[in-house]
Design an enzyme around this catalytic site. Structure first.
Site, mmCIF file in Angstrom:
data_model
loop_
_atom_site.group_PDB
_atom_site.id
_atom_site.type_symbol
_atom_site.label_atom_id
_atom_site.label_comp_id
_atom_site.label_asym_id
_atom_site.label_seq_id
_atom_site.Cartn_x
_atom_site.Cartn_y
_atom_site.Cartn_z
ATOM 1 N N GLN A 8 -6.995 -1.317 1.454
ATOM 2 C CA GLN A 8 -6.476 -1.087 2.798
ATOM 3 C C GLN A 8 -7.321 -0.027 3.512
ATOM 4 O OE1 GLN A 8 -2.974 1.268 3.966
ATOM 5 N NE2 GLN A 8 -2.053 -0.652 4.649
ATOM 6 N N TYR A 41 -0.381 5.068 12.748
ATOM 7 C CA TYR A 41 -1.773 5.503 12.665
ATOM 8 C C TYR A 41 -2.593 4.962 13.838
ATOM 9 C CZ TYR A 41 -0.159 7.083 8.134
ATOM 10 O OH TYR A 41 0.544 7.714 7.140
ATOM 11 N N ARG A 94 -2.120 -5.262 8.575
ATOM 12 C CA ARG A 94 -0.711 -4.868 8.429
ATOM 13 C C ARG A 94 -0.187 -4.346 9.756
ATOM 14 N NH1 ARG A 94 3.021 -0.755 5.175
ATOM 15 N NH2 ARG A 94 4.280 -2.301 4.058
ATOM 16 N N GLY A 137 7.029 -1.834 -2.669
ATOM 17 C CA GLY A 137 6.444 -0.521 -2.843
ATOM 18 C C GLY A 137 7.076 0.261 -3.973
ATOM 19 N N PRO A 148 0.833 -1.212 0.000
ATOM 20 C CA PRO A 148 0.000 0.000 0.000
ATOM 21 C C PRO A 148 0.861 1.251 0.000
ATOM 22 C CG PRO A 148 0.048 -1.027 2.173
ATOM 23 C CD PRO A 148 0.730 -1.977 1.244
#
Length: 357
Positions: free
Chosen positions: A98, A179, A226, A310, A23
């Site tokens: 996601q 987060y 994740r 990524g 992601p």
């Protein structure tokens, strides 16, 4: 011997190879959170990967932190994502959306309701964030009430249903990168004295409740998560109990029989080995900065079932084809990672175009 070209199953989802697109936030959604006009082409170009995990996608207005990130909580969002999932499926790849709630990593100027951000506790991260007015300090968040925590869990549930309605094969819960979910893990961001704060069992409670709610809604076999053990993004410090927190968390999540756990590995090899030993489903492994010549090494040893990438995939849409042929990869256009239009997003050359240039 198993290698990256061996087909695999992620829950009930079959994938043609063991390479996943990690992601990556690209900040090109419309103002209302609907994926932008070029997003379908962006994902279609990269659909040689066995699995695509999309950019972080907010499950609610409170979940947004950055400008121009997509959402998945209303009909407009679903219609936008349907265009993406259909072209990815047509190319033979599979796609998990996601779900990313940023918690305190936000600014009122960046959200549709312009409200104060929410977090486990009212502690600012000490970072700055880009807004339409330029870089600004991230303000102090508001501590979630018990009732609001329950609502946030339900927001993840609703967003997961929206993702499946939009044609996604599943969702990945973002429990990493500083987060909201990881904020609950970190003692310097979570000073709660209720059932969501204090010991390891309490600090992991929110993550487990989110995973259980999403699994109940769409099936554990379509639910991934994740994690980034030890990551200090957003000013988080998980402390000396950090590794044991992840050992406990993964063992509890394993009981839910989720489709996969996606680990961003930052160097604690002993912890990674313990996670592998206690996890019975698929393990996706991301090693930031992995050298190209090391691609596939964790598949061959059995440490991972899938490897995610990524920057390689961002800059080289035909990453899979170039791996097979040995063609060189493109250099990433770092100046255009976030925001803007086609440049640095869907205009990277194919090998033939690169030679012509």
């Amino acid at each position: 011997m198993t290698d990256i070209w061996t087909p695999a199953k992620i829950g009930v989802t079959g994938i043609s190879n063991r390479l996943a697109m990690a992601p990556m936030t690209r900040s090109r959604a419309q103002a209302d959170g609907t994926p932008g006009a070029l997003a379908a082409l962006y994902y279609e170009q990269r659909a040689g990967m066995g699995l695509i995990v999309t950019e972080g996608t907010q499950p609610s207005k409170d979940g947004q932190g950055y400008l121009a990130t997509p959402g998945i909580y209303n009909d407009a969002h679903k219609k936008g994502w349907q265009k993406i999932t259909s072209v990815v499926h047509a190319k033979g790849s599979r796609i998990f959306i996601q779900l990313m709630h940023v918690g305190r990593t936000s600014h009122p100027d960046n959200t549709p309701h312009h409200r104060q951000s929410v977090a486990p506790s009212a502690i600012r991260p000490g970072d700055q964030i880009f807004t339409a007015k330029g870089m600004q300090p991230i303000p102090e968040p508001r501590s979630l009430t018990i009732e609001e925590i329950a609502q946030t869990v339900n927001d993840f549930r609703t967003a997961a249903r929206c993702a499946i309605d939009a044609g996604a094969d599943g969702v990945e819960i973002h429990g990493a990168n500083g987060y909201l979910i990881q904020q609950f893990f970190a003692p310097n961001a979570n000073l709660r004295e209720d059932v969501y704060g204090g010991g390891i069992e309490n600090r992991t409670r929110f993550a487990i409740e989110v995973a259980q709610a999403v699994a109940d809604e769409i099936g554990a076999e379509r639910t991934g998560i994740r994690l980034s053990p030890g990551a200090t993004l957003g000013g988080l410090q998980e402390g000396v109990e950090g590794p044991d927190l992840y050992r406990y968390l993964v063992s509890e999540l394993n009981k839910l029989e989720l489709a996969y756990v996606h680990i961003m590995h930052l160097g604690n090899d002993a912890l990674l080995a313990d996670i592998r030993a206690s996890w019975d489903q698929a393990l996706i492994l991301n090693r930031p900065g992995r050298a190209l010549e090391e691609v596939g090494s964790d598949i061959r040893t059995g440490l991972a079932d899938v490897e995610s990438y990524g920057q390689f995939v961002l800059s080289t849409p035909d990453f899979v084809e170039r791996l097979k042929s040995g063609a060189p990869m493109n250099e990433p256009d770092r100046a255009n990672y976030y925001g803007g239009g086609a440049e640095g997003y869907v205009d990277y050359p194919t090998p033939t175009e690169a030679v012509v240039a």
